[in-house]
Scaffold this active site. Structure first.
Site, PDB file in Angstrom:
ATOM      1  N   HIS A 186      -8.189  22.568  59.851  1.00 10.48           N
ATOM      2  CA  HIS A 186      -7.852  21.845  58.616  1.00 10.48           C
ATOM      3  C   HIS A 186      -6.447  21.277  58.719  1.00 10.48           C
ATOM      4  O   HIS A 186      -5.628  21.726  59.534  1.00 10.48           O
ATOM      5  CB  HIS A 186      -8.003  22.726  57.370  1.00 10.48           C
ATOM      6  CG  HIS A 186      -6.994  23.819  57.238  1.00 10.48           C
ATOM      7  ND1 HIS A 186      -5.736  23.633  56.702  1.00 10.48           N
ATOM      8  CD2 HIS A 186      -7.051  25.140  57.557  1.00 10.48           C
ATOM      9  CE1 HIS A 186      -5.075  24.779  56.688  1.00 10.48           C
ATOM     10  NE2 HIS A 186      -5.852  25.709  57.205  1.00 10.48           N
ATOM     11  N   CYS A 201      -6.231  30.146  60.883  1.00  4.51           N
ATOM     12  CA  CYS A 201      -6.820  28.811  60.983  1.00  4.51           C
ATOM     13  C   CYS A 201      -6.151  27.996  62.082  1.00  4.51           C
ATOM     14  O   CYS A 201      -5.069  28.328  62.559  1.00  4.51           O
ATOM     15  CB  CYS A 201      -6.697  28.084  59.646  1.00  4.51           C
ATOM     16  SG  CYS A 201      -7.800  28.716  58.363  1.00  4.51           S
TER      17      CYS A 201
END
Length: 231
Positions: A186, A201
């Site tokens: 992301h 992440c």
């Protein structure tokens, strides 16, 4: 349990899984009151990296250049000191640049899977390839910090959410593509070189995350390997 209540419980469970591993955009790094006059252990190396006269001695101009770099990439404190954390970021940038357009030279990312997103934790790089053909990248990424390491191995994109938002940290996670529990590609609103890293992440610039969104789809393969420096 009614359908409406059941769906609410499922949604809450997914959010609880995802949010703890996402990046928390906390307060800005501490800002130093002034530049330091102290010569750090990586002074000469940093001077060379920044295109400064490499005499290994701190000057006001050197300090201002180092401090500007630290401020840009969220390195704290940003006092212009040539220490190991700042040099670590510069050294990583140098190694990333040296890869050029052949990120899978070692052949560690599978070439028999068709389209696949590769993540090299050691070099903090990611790219998309199709067989041996490079489709996009390599691009710098920011993976999990010590204690929140991005998990290695072969995975698949299992959930995509264009405008995902972490309810625990109350931060946006645009262009989220989840491939391992709460770990996802992301975009992030800080430097992808900013230490110490994410909560698991694979952080990317907005432009790169947007491109990954357009190139990947559900069930596409993701392969993560290596080890992030400092973990």
């Amino acid at each position: 349990m009614g359908d409406t209540h059941r769906r609410a419980v499922v949604a809450l469970g997914v959010t609880a899984l995802v949010a703890p591993l996402t990046l928390a955009l906390t307060a800005a790094p501490a800002q130093a009151a002034s530049c330091t006059a102290t010569t750090g252990p990586y002074q000469k190396k940093m001077e060379k990296f920044l295109g400064r006269p490499a005499d290994g001695k701190q000057s006001t101009a050197d300090c201002n250049a180092i401090r500007a770099f630290q401020t840009k990439h969220g390195i704290s404190p940003n006092a212009g000191y040539a220490g190991p954390i700042t040099w670590g970021v510069m050294d990583l940038m140098t190694k990333q640049k040296a890869v050029g357009k052949n990120p899978n030279k070692s052949g560690k990312c599978p070439v028999n899977k068709g389209r696949i997103a590769c993540v090299d934790l050691t070099l903090q790089l990611s790219w998309i390839q199709d067989g041996r053909k490079l489709v996009y990248g390599p691009v710098p990424v920011r993976t999990g910090r010590n204690g929140y390491e991005t998990r290695t191995g072969l995975k698949k994109v299992y959930w995509r959410n264009l405008n995902h938002h972490s309810t625990i940290y109350d931060v946006p996670m645009p262009y989220s593509q989840f491939f391992d529990g709460g770990q996802a590609f992301h975009s992030v609103g800080v430097s992808v070189w900013s230490p110490p890293g994410s909560h698991g992440c694979v952080n990317m610039t907005k432009a790169d995350a947007k491109k990954y969104w357009s190139l990947l789809k559900k069930n596409d393969d993701v392969y993560v390997y290596g080890r992030k420096p400092g973990t």
